[in-house]
Design an enzyme around this catalytic site. Structure first.
Site, PDB file in Angstrom:
ATOM      1  N   LYS A  99       6.519  -0.837  -1.994  1.00 29.06           N
ATOM      2  CA  LYS A  99       5.256  -1.437  -1.573  1.00 29.06           C
ATOM      3  C   LYS A  99       4.425  -1.668  -2.825  1.00 29.06           C
ATOM      4  O   LYS A  99       4.040  -0.728  -3.511  1.00 29.06           O
ATOM      5  CB  LYS A  99       4.510  -0.507  -0.616  1.00 29.06           C
ATOM      6  CG  LYS A  99       3.146  -1.022  -0.216  1.00 29.06           C
ATOM      7  CD  LYS A  99       2.424  -0.065   0.722  1.00 29.06           C
ATOM      8  CE  LYS A  99       0.927  -0.127   0.471  1.00 29.06           C
ATOM      9  NZ  LYS A  99       0.185   0.905   1.226  1.00 29.06           N
ATOM     10  N   GLY A 160      -8.661   3.504   3.595  1.00 30.49           N
ATOM     11  CA  GLY A 160      -9.356   4.753   3.903  1.00 30.49           C
ATOM     12  C   GLY A 160     -10.724   4.594   4.543  1.00 30.49           C
ATOM     13  O   GLY A 160     -11.396   5.576   4.804  1.00 30.49           O
ATOM     14  N   ALA A 186      -3.751  -0.537   5.936  1.00 32.06           N
ATOM     15  CA  ALA A 186      -5.052  -0.085   5.429  1.00 32.06           C
ATOM     16  C   ALA A 186      -6.231  -0.523   6.283  1.00 32.06           C
ATOM     17  O   ALA A 186      -6.280  -1.645   6.782  1.00 32.06           O
ATOM     18  CB  ALA A 186      -5.292  -0.567   3.998  1.00 32.06           C
ATOM     19  N   GLY A 187      -7.169   0.388   6.436  1.00 35.30           N
ATOM     20  CA  GLY A 187      -8.461   0.078   7.035  1.00 35.30           C
ATOM     21  C   GLY A 187      -8.587   0.346   8.522  1.00 35.30           C
ATOM     22  O   GLY A 187      -9.680   0.303   9.075  1.00 35.30           O
ATOM     23  N   ASN A 208      -2.382   6.020   7.482  1.00 36.09           N
ATOM     24  CA  ASN A 208      -2.306   7.386   6.971  1.00 36.09           C
ATOM     25  C   ASN A 208      -3.591   8.132   7.311  1.00 36.09           C
ATOM     26  O   ASN A 208      -3.596   9.038   8.140  1.00 36.09           O
ATOM     27  CB  ASN A 208      -2.060   7.363   5.452  1.00 36.09           C
ATOM     28  CG  ASN A 208      -1.769   8.745   4.886  1.00 36.09           C
ATOM     29  OD1 ASN A 208      -1.964   9.760   5.540  1.00 36.09           O
ATOM     30  ND2 ASN A 208      -1.297   8.803   3.679  1.00 36.09           N
ATOM     31  N   THR A 209      -4.710   7.704   6.716  1.00 34.24           N
ATOM     32  CA  THR A 209      -5.971   8.435   6.903  1.00 34.24           C
ATOM     33  C   THR A 209      -6.354   8.670   8.363  1.00 34.24           C
ATOM     34  O   THR A 209      -6.749   9.784   8.702  1.00 34.24           O
ATOM     35  CB  THR A 209      -7.118   7.715   6.163  1.00 34.24           C
ATOM     36  OG1 THR A 209      -6.628   7.253   4.912  1.00 34.24           O
ATOM     37  CG2 THR A 209      -8.282   8.649   5.922  1.00 34.24           C
TER      38      THR A 209
END
Ligand SMILES: Cc1cc2nc3c(=O)[nH]c(=O)nc-3n(C[C@H](O)[C@H](O)[C@H](O)COP(=O)(O)OP(=O)(O)OC[C@H]3O[C@@H](n4cnc5c(N)ncnc54)[C@H](O)[C@@H]3O)c2cc1C
Lengths: 258, 371
Positions: A99, A160, A186-187, A208-209
């Site tokens: 990635k 994040g 993301a986001g 992830n977050t």
């Protein structure tokens, strides 16, 4: 229902890619990853003990299952640096998936499109299966596909932040134009964001977050999995048209006695 | 009002709470199922490093750690004075070492927030890094230097806490094997395995990795799990290491007694405290990347302890809403030594109704819900 998709030479059934970072401890990490049903795991190459990846502080906990690793180049600020660490990751035997993640700004971590395209071109030539992380720009996503990206990973919002999909219109266009899998990266913040992404027709989401920072990461991983499945099924089903005024679901006609 | 307090558990958290409560004039009994300091607390590396341990940013957990770090100069002096014991407490500062250019972006972010929160951190590389830590591998790309972090010798600190408690009049009862809380609403009653009953006004739960055992008793979810840490020590006389040195894989810290401590694994192994060759080998595989000299050495001592980890990484701190006779202080995971003074102060403030629980809401012991 067999609803598979393909990246490089790999067929996948799970549409949930999960990041291994930020978990409060390895027990919760392991259980959350299991609950997510994910087949693809991502992590930052710079944090891995490349000399002995099996013994790495994070990867040692996820070795029992047959996961596909998607190492990322996070922290790289130039194509050169991204290419350098991608090569290190492959040489260590981790994976030939990569990635590409190149950010120039410490505060937003938004991807640098020029450097990302450069790195993608180089790594594709070197035989990597390349999945670039990029802003949600339809033209840029197309350019990356043309450069040989195996899948393209537009961000929903900065990494994040948990802000959700800031520009669903763009994401819709990106999906419409694409002939490789689109993976939202993301986001995203919560289940409705994940479901919305899938409804827009993307092939998968990476998170992830929102999982690792939930009060109960294991439950949240399960919730996200269901949201992704629901969103996917809704996308395949095709939603009803929106109307301005009410119309009874069982009309007057249905009640008339003959 | 002076109260009769029972502290369950004689690790660093229980002993610190007992120490602070006794100082404030309460009658305190520490009840320990085995031996004081015999579990996680005696195994710790003793680092007081809230900046290096929180790589992501300043959350509530970091704030508690910082508060604790700042309490330490006074706190450790008080423990030394009360006990007549001395223990190592070294303001060495720390270096967080990285290997790639790609690490520098994250460093800039970390340096920024650390400096906004009381540190004078800076990124050091090249000659300056070599001067700061001469034996560090030359391929370490850079390090984040945080001068404000300290460390202590945990086994001696815990011993001194225990001795200080005793001398101040805390009753410490060990080897109780098993304890059952039989009453906690109208008063506190605890029954030991030998049938003895202990009663008091308040109960402070400091049973570390074993706190989950009280779920049924209090009717709340207590998702605390043991995570084993394996750790080892080298004779370090010929390899001076001046700072605590961290990496993404673990840390090294040199002690006054001439040992170099290298930790630690994070194993999911239930309550098993054994040391495995694999666990120690893993430490040896990365530590030579920081200090190549270590390749030719064998650790002379290896041990393990069970860290009390929680589902969201935060400890459970504060009174129960169903009965403020019970105050929880468990789940300090990797940072219980660091967090001991701030925990003791918060617990004593809760008991004395001096602090509102509001400011430590993130640690509410009931946040995981009810059974
Ligand atoms: C290898 C390793 C390295 C570490 N390094 C550091 C470090 O550098 N810095 C840092 O800040 N922290 C460090 N830690 C973490 C730190 O050791 C722990 O967070 C801390 O010791 C927890 O303290 P505690 O008193 O809650 O638990 P413990 O020390 O485990 O004490 C709990 C006590 O309760 C007793 N008990 C259990 N059940 C009952 C019951 N029902 N009734 C009465 N008593 C009971 C147990 O016997 C035990 O003595 C490290 C831990 C390990 C394992």
């Amino acid at each position: 229902m067999r609803d598979l998709f393909r990246i490089g030479n790999q067929e996948l059934s799970s549409r949930f890619f999960i990041g291994t970072g930020l978990f409060p401890n390895p027990h919760v990490q392991k259980e959350a990853i299991k609950a997510s049903g994910a087949q693809v795991l991502t992590f930052a190459i710079r944090r891995i003990n490349l000399e002995s990846a099996r013994d790495d502080s994070i990867l040692q906990h996820v070795q029992d299952e047959a996961y596909t690793y998607l190492p990322n180049t996070s922290g790289a600020r130039t194509a050169d640096e991204a290419v350098r660490i991608a090569r290190l990751a492959r040489a260590s035997g981790l994976s030939d998936w990569i990635k590409v993640e190149i950010s120039a700004n410490e505060r937003t971590l938004l991807p640098d499109p020029i450097e990302t395209l450069k790195a993608t071109e180089i790594l594709v030539k070197e035989g990597f299966t390349v999945l670039p992380y990029i802003t949600d720009d339809p033209i840029m996503c197309k350019r990356l596909e043309e450069a040989g990206a195996a899948a393209v990973m537009p961000g929903a919002a900065p990494i994040g932040t948990g802000l959700g999909i800031l520009n669903p219109y763009h994401l819709g266009l990106i999906v419409e134009e694409a002939s490789v899998p689109i993976i939202v990266d993301a986001g995203l913040g919560t289940v409705s964001d994940a479901a919305q992404a899938m409804e827009l027709g993307v092939s998968a989401v990476l998170m992830n977050t929102p999982v690792a920072k939930a009060k109960d990461p294991v439950w949240m991983a399960g919730a996200m999995r269901l949201a992704i499945e629901a969103g996917r099924l809704a996308y395949l089903s095709g939603r009803m048209e929106k109307k301005k005024y009410a119309s009874a679901s069982s009309g007057y006609e249905a009640f008339k006695l003959n | 009002m002076k109260e009769q307090v029972i502290v369950m558990g004689g690790g660093v958290i229980g002993l610190s709470c007992a120490f602070e409560l006794r100082k404030r004039g309460h009658e305190v009994t520490v009840m320990e199922t085995s031996r004081c300091g015999g579990q996680a607390s005696g195994a710790a590396a003793g680092m007081l490093a809230p900046y290096s341990e929180n790589v992501e940013g300043p959350d509530a957990f970091f704030q508690l750690g910082l508060e604790s770090l700042q309490l330490y100069p006074e706190w450790q002096a008080a423990v030394k004075l009360a006990s007549g014991h001395s223990f190592e407490y070294t303001n060495s500062g720390s270096l967080y070492a990285v290997f790639h250019d790609a690490d520098l972006l994250a460093f800039e972010g970390r340096q920024l927030w650390q400096c906004r929160h009381g540190a004078s951190s800076r990124i050091v590389e090249g000659g300056e890094l070599q001067r700061l830590e001469p034996n560090l591998a030359s391929n370490v790309r850079a390090a984040l230097y945080t001068p404000e972090e300290s460390h202590l010798y945990a086994p001696h600190y815990v011993k001194a806490l225990e001795q200080g408690c005793r001398l101040m009049g805390v009753e410490i009862i060990e080897q109780l094997e098993q304890l059952a809380v039989t009453e906690w609403q109208s008063e506190i009653r605890v029954r030991a395995a030998d049938g003895r009953i202990f009663s008091g006004d308040r109960l402070v739960v400091c049973s570390g990795a074993w706190a989950k055992e009280l779920e049924e008793t209090f009717g709340i979810r207590i998702p605390v799990y043991p995570i084993r840490g394996q750790i080892c020590a080298y004779e370090a006389d010929a390899l001076p290491v001046r700072h605590m040195v961290f990496s993404s894989q673990g840390y090294l810290v040199a002690k006054e007694n001439g040992t170099l401590v290298c930790g630690a694994s994070e194993d999911v192994a239930g309550f098993d405290t054994s040391v495995t060759d694999k666990g120690i080998e893993r430490l040896r595989k990365w530590n030579r990347r920081l200090f190549p000299e270590l390749e030719h050495r064998d650790p002379f001592h290896r041990w393990a302890g069970l860290r009390p980890s929680t589902q969201d990484g935060f400890p459970l701190l504060g009174p129960l809403s169903s009965s403020d006779r019970v105050i929880m202080a468990a789940g300090h995971y990797r940072n219980g030594i660091l967090l001991s003074p701030a925990t003791a102060r918060f617990v004593a403030d809760c008991l004395d109704e001096k602090q509102t629980v509001e400011c430590k809401k993130a640690f509410s012991p009931e946040r995981f819900g009810y059974l």
